[in-house]
Design an enzyme around this catalytic site. Structure first.
Site, PDB file in Angstrom:
ATOM      1  N   LYS A   1       0.127   4.235  -0.259  1.00  0.00           N
ATOM      2  CA  LYS A   1      -0.513   5.405   0.365  1.00  0.00           C
ATOM      3  C   LYS A   1      -0.282   6.648  -0.502  1.00  0.00           C
ATOM      4  O   LYS A   1      -0.207   6.547  -1.720  1.00  0.00           O
ATOM      5  CB  LYS A   1      -0.027   5.569   1.814  1.00  0.00           C
ATOM      6  CG  LYS A   1      -0.216   4.262   2.613  1.00  0.00           C
ATOM      7  CD  LYS A   1      -0.011   4.397   4.095  1.00  0.00           C
ATOM      8  CE  LYS A   1      -0.248   3.042   4.762  1.00  0.00           C
ATOM      9  NZ  LYS A   1      -0.136   3.089   6.213  1.00  0.00           N
TER      10      LYS A   1
ATOM     11  N   HIS B   1      -9.493   0.967   5.307  1.00  0.00           N
ATOM     12  CA  HIS B   1      -8.168   1.214   5.898  1.00  0.00           C
ATOM     13  C   HIS B   1      -8.308   2.178   7.075  1.00  0.00           C
ATOM     14  O   HIS B   1      -9.116   3.106   7.038  1.00  0.00           O
ATOM     15  CB  HIS B   1      -7.210   1.797   4.845  1.00  0.00           C
ATOM     16  CG  HIS B   1      -5.799   1.786   5.330  1.00  0.00           C
ATOM     17  ND1 HIS B   1      -5.320   2.753   6.184  1.00  0.00           N
ATOM     18  CD2 HIS B   1      -4.791   0.898   5.147  1.00  0.00           C
ATOM     19  CE1 HIS B   1      -4.061   2.457   6.492  1.00  0.00           C
ATOM     20  NE2 HIS B   1      -3.714   1.340   5.877  1.00  0.00           N
TER      21      HIS B   1
ATOM     22  N   GLY C   1       2.673   2.421  10.704  1.00  0.00           N
ATOM     23  CA  GLY C   1       3.572   3.553  10.509  1.00  0.00           C
ATOM     24  C   GLY C   1       4.319   3.963  11.765  1.00  0.00           C
ATOM     25  O   GLY C   1       4.910   5.035  11.817  1.00  0.00           O
TER      26      GLY C   1
ATOM     27  N   SER D   1       3.717  -1.962  10.268  1.00  0.00           N
ATOM     28  CA  SER D   1       5.176  -1.979  10.460  1.00  0.00           C
ATOM     29  C   SER D   1       5.842  -3.306  10.071  1.00  0.00           C
ATOM     30  O   SER D   1       6.832  -3.712  10.682  1.00  0.00           O
ATOM     31  CB  SER D   1       5.545  -1.589  11.901  1.00  0.00           C
ATOM     32  OG  SER D   1       5.109  -0.259  12.156  1.00  0.00           O
TER      33      SER D   1
ATOM     34  N   GLU E   1      -6.625   4.616   8.030  1.00  0.00           N
ATOM     35  CA  GLU E   1      -6.458   6.049   7.739  1.00  0.00           C
ATOM     36  C   GLU E   1      -7.753   6.633   7.175  1.00  0.00           C
ATOM     37  O   GLU E   1      -8.096   7.780   7.439  1.00  0.00           O
ATOM     38  CB  GLU E   1      -5.269   6.244   6.788  1.00  0.00           C
ATOM     39  CG  GLU E   1      -3.957   6.049   7.550  1.00  0.00           C
ATOM     40  CD  GLU E   1      -2.863   5.321   6.813  1.00  0.00           C
ATOM     41  OE1 GLU E   1      -2.880   5.299   5.568  1.00  0.00           O
ATOM     42  OE2 GLU E   1      -1.977   4.755   7.495  1.00  0.00           O
TER      43      GLU E   1
ATOM     44  N   ASN F   1       0.869  -1.172   0.000  1.00  0.00           N
ATOM     45  CA  ASN F   1       0.000   0.000   0.000  1.00  0.00           C
ATOM     46  C   ASN F   1       0.910   1.228   0.000  1.00  0.00           C
ATOM     47  O   ASN F   1       1.494   1.567   1.025  1.00  0.00           O
ATOM     48  CB  ASN F   1      -0.888  -0.050   1.250  1.00  0.00           C
ATOM     49  CG  ASN F   1      -1.767   1.173   1.382  1.00  0.00           C
ATOM     50  OD1 ASN F   1      -1.803   2.028   0.490  1.00  0.00           O
ATOM     51  ND2 ASN F   1      -2.473   1.264   2.500  1.00  0.00           N
TER      52      ASN F   1
ATOM     53  N   GLU G   1      -5.053  -4.875  10.644  1.00  0.00           N
ATOM     54  CA  GLU G   1      -4.051  -3.827  10.843  1.00  0.00           C
ATOM     55  C   GLU G   1      -4.319  -3.116  12.160  1.00  0.00           C
ATOM     56  O   GLU G   1      -5.152  -2.198  12.218  1.00  0.00           O
ATOM     57  CB  GLU G   1      -4.117  -2.794   9.708  1.00  0.00           C
ATOM     58  CG  GLU G   1      -3.805  -3.363   8.343  1.00  0.00           C
ATOM     59  CD  GLU G   1      -3.251  -2.304   7.383  1.00  0.00           C
ATOM     60  OE1 GLU G   1      -2.507  -2.680   6.486  1.00  0.00           O
ATOM     61  OE2 GLU G   1      -3.549  -1.099   7.559  1.00  0.00           O
TER      62      GLU G   1
HETATM   63  O1  G3P Z   1      -1.877  -0.724   4.674  1.00  0.00           O
HETATM   64  C1  G3P Z   1      -0.602  -0.921   5.191  1.00  0.00           C
HETATM   65  C2  G3P Z   1      -0.345  -0.190   6.423  1.00  0.00           C
HETATM   66  O2  G3P Z   1      -1.330   0.562   6.975  1.00  0.00           O
HETATM   67  C3  G3P Z   1       0.836  -0.484   7.217  1.00  0.00           C
HETATM   68  O3  G3P Z   1       1.665   0.609   7.072  1.00  0.00           O
HETATM   69  O4  G3P Z   1       3.827   1.718   7.036  1.00  0.00           O
HETATM   70  O5  G3P Z   1       3.091   0.445   9.073  1.00  0.00           O
HETATM   71  O6  G3P Z   1       3.715  -0.781   7.012  1.00  0.00           O
HETATM   72  P1  G3P Z   1       3.160   0.498   7.594  1.00  0.00           P
END
Ligand code: G3P
Length: 249
Positions: free
Chosen positions: A13, A95, A171, A211, A97, A11, A165
């Site tokens: 983003k 998602h 993140g 993450s 976000e 993703n 998630e």
């Molecule tokens: O959709 C993937 C996500 O929200 C995870 O983001 O940067 O923590 O891998 P990240």
């Protein structure tokens, strides 16, 4: 990993430029990827066409969002038909976000999911709890409520991949431990078997996001109910994303 084919999504983003995306695509094109893994990337809408015309067909493309129905007078939106027109097979919905930063609610997300599936676009359906919800012991309640809202909207789970998630892991560099992720994935599968069907539960791919990186993916992938990943930050680096894809067990 569980019984379904391993599934790894990237993703991207709201990241990238024409130049950085062209470099990422060329790194992905030259990466050696395990054959027994479904691989999907979700570029920002503006770059989907560039990615579709330059990326190997080995990797499928997903939208990061879509509208709830046919296109028309909906300023700023992208329809499922348009996603299909530029070559998308998937769309990410629910998602965190979009839920927590942009404010989408379960009903709105459910409508989008139902419409995407009706147009034969697969749905990567995201669920996950906030840190305060986990700390209050509400992780399962929150995830089951989000699942139920998908279930109420969907006629079929055939083309749905569920992405767990935990919001506190997105993140933040704070990955869920393999045990924490496995516990929720197993509970999701159990919920599906009790509330949808045993068949859907056993076939469903439940992937983990939050993450994930080249250093932690193989331990997570060993867990029985972790059927793949949805990767954010680390999917912007071609070689590291390839390492994650190849952590299939
Ligand atoms: O959709 C993937 C996500 O929200 C995870 O983001 O940067 O923590 O891998 P990240």
């Amino acid at each position: 990993a569980g019984s379904g084919k391993f599934f790894v999504g990237g993703n991207w983003k709201c990241n990238g430029t024409k130049d950085s995306i062209s470099k990422l695509v060329s790194d992905l094109n030259s990466a050696k990827l395990e054959s027994d893994v479904d691989v999907v990337v979700a570029p920002p809408f503006l770059y989907i066409d560039q990615v579709k015309s330059s990326l190997t067909d080995r990797i499928e493309i997903s939208g990061q969002n879509c509208w709830t129905g046919k296109g028309g007078a909906f300023t700023g939106e992208i329809s499922v038909e348009q996603l299909k027109d530029v070559g998308c097979k998937w769309v990410i919905l629910g998602h965190s976000e979009r839920r927590h930063v942009i404010g989408e609610n379960d009903e709105f997300i459910g409508k989008k999911a139902a419409y995407a599936l009706s147009q034969n676009v697969g749905v990567i359906a995201c669920i996950g709890e906030l840190l305060e919800e986990r700390e209050a012991g509400k992780t399962f309640d929150v995830c089951f409520k989000q699942l139920k809202d998908f279930a109420d909207a969907l006629l079929s789970w055939d083309d749905v991949v569920i992405a767990y998630e935990p919001v506190w892991a997105i993140g933040t560099g704070k990955v869920a431990s393999p045990e924490q992720a496995q516990e929720v994935h197993a509970a999701v599968r159990d919920w599906l078997s009790k509330n949808v069907s045993a068949e859907v539960a056993s076939k469903a791919r439940i992937i983990y996001g939050g993450s994930v990186n080249g250093g932690n993916s193989s331990d997570l992938a060993k867990k029985e109910d972790i059927d793949g990943f949805l990767v954010g930050g680390a999917s912007l680096k071609g070689p590291e994303f390839a390492t994650i894809i190849n952590s299939v067990t």
